[in-house]
Scaffold this active site. Structure first.
Site, short mmCIF file in Angstrom:
data_model
loop_
_atom_site.label_atom_id
_atom_site.label_comp_id
_atom_site.label_asym_id
_atom_site.label_seq_id
_atom_site.Cartn_x
_atom_site.Cartn_y
_atom_site.Cartn_z
N HIS A 72 4.43 5.22 -4.83
CA HIS A 72 4.31 6.23 -4.27
C HIS A 72 5.49 7.34 -4.06
CE1 HIS A 72 5.72 3.46 -0.89
NE2 HIS A 72 5.46 4.04 -0.22
N GLU A 81 10.38 0.38 -2.32
CA GLU A 81 9.87 -0.68 -1.36
C GLU A 81 9.75 -2.07 -2.02
OE1 GLU A 81 8.08 1.73 2.39
OE2 GLU A 81 6.83 0.82 1.31
N HIS A 99 2.09 -1.41 2.88
CA HIS A 99 1.83 -1.44 4.47
C HIS A 99 1.51 0.14 4.80
CE1 HIS A 99 6.35 -1.44 4.16
NE2 HIS A 99 6.15 -0.16 4.00
N HIS A 119 10.85 2.01 9.53
CA HIS A 119 10.59 3.40 9.02
C HIS A 119 11.27 4.44 10.00
CE1 HIS A 119 7.72 1.23 6.81
NE2 HIS A 119 7.77 2.09 5.94
#
Ligand SMILES: [Fe+2]
Length: 280
Positions: free
Chosen positions: A193, A240, A12, A59
């Site tokens: 990431h 995630e 995302h 977030h």
């Protein structure tokens, strides 16, 4: 009876939302990524569900350090779009499915998963970017969405095993809903990431691909990956990927991969995407 017909996992990356909103899909940097979702857009049109249970994380947009639910389910009629600092994304509001959402909440809590029930919720890029990648830029999203938010921002996030087990419980919940609904479950976020510190930009394509390999078939070994392995191998935000395990757990004992796409880089992260169907 309602049933879960497929699972979709999708990064995302917020910059993908920006690229979509600004019409940059055909620019050389973004084109390979948007092209990589073309097959999925067509497939989704042909297999359009009534409802998507969309597993994502907020977030620090709608939630912050005041309240940190490990697992929250959106039971409202409608969900607005968060302002993440530059105004809300110009995408449609998200329509919920309160009857199914409340049924799932009840079933999960009685199944000993202590869900936080949220009736008013704005959703951020964690939820809207996957919608954009799969549905493009419609006037109205063609499906109803039950947001299922997972804390992967503030330590400790839930274990992969707990996420997988939650997925299994979601499957039981959906299958006990009397209405005949076609339901998909999406897991979002990942893949490797790290957006901060000296290792910023870390990508581990080999580990990511091995993770994708193990989502299909009947092995459940992914549920036993410890937090430290995600951190070490995939960077600080790679955690995630535990949200993908909720999706995988909800597909039952065995799953079949029907499509995969992986691309590096997108805004210094790895974009991973897979479509799975439960094997009966
Ligand atoms: Fe994220």
């Amino acid at each position: 009876m309602a049933r879960i017909s497929a699972g979709i996992a999708c990064s995302h990356v917020p910059a993908l939302g920006v690229a979509s909103d600004l019409g940059k899909q055909d620019e050389p940097y973004w084109k390979p990524i948007f092209d990589g979702f073309e097959w999925s857009r067509k497939w989704e049109t042909e297999h359009l569900p009534d409802v998507v249970i969309l597993v994502y994380n907020d977030h620090a947009s709608a939630m912050d350090m005041r309240v940190i639910p490990t697992f929250a389910i959106g039971c409202g009629e409608q969900f607005g779009i968060c302002d993440e600092g530059w105004g809300p994304r110009p995408v449609p509001d998200v329509e919920g499915h309160p009857d199914l959402a409340w049924h799932i909440a009840q079933s999960l809590i009685l199944d000993e998963f202590d869900m936080t029930i949220v009736n008013e919720l704005d959703v951020d890029h964690g939820l809207t970017v996957p919608l954009s990648m799969i549905f493009g830029k419609p006037e109205k999203w063609p499906i109803k969405v039950i947001p299922l938010a997972v804390n992967v921002v503030t330590y400790p996030p839930p274990s992969g095993n707990r996420c997988w087990a939650l997925g299994e419980a979601i499957r039981r919940a959906v299958e006990s809903f009397p209405e005949d609904l076609n339901v998909q479950i999406w897991g979002t976020g990942g893949m490797s990431h790290q957006i901060q510190g000296p290792r910023a930009g870390l990508i581990n394509a080999e580990w990511d691909q091995h993770f994708l390999d193990r989502l299909s078939g009947s092995s459940d070994e992914l549920r036993r990956i410890p937090h430290i392995e995600y951190l070490r191998e995939t960077g600080s935000e790679g955690i995630e990927m535990v949200m993908w395990l909720i999706m995988r757990g909800a597909l039952g004992h065995a799953a079949r991969e029907i499509h995969r796409f992986y691309h590096v880089p997108a805004s210094n992260t790895a974009v991973g995407h897979i479509i799975l169907e439960p094997e009966q």
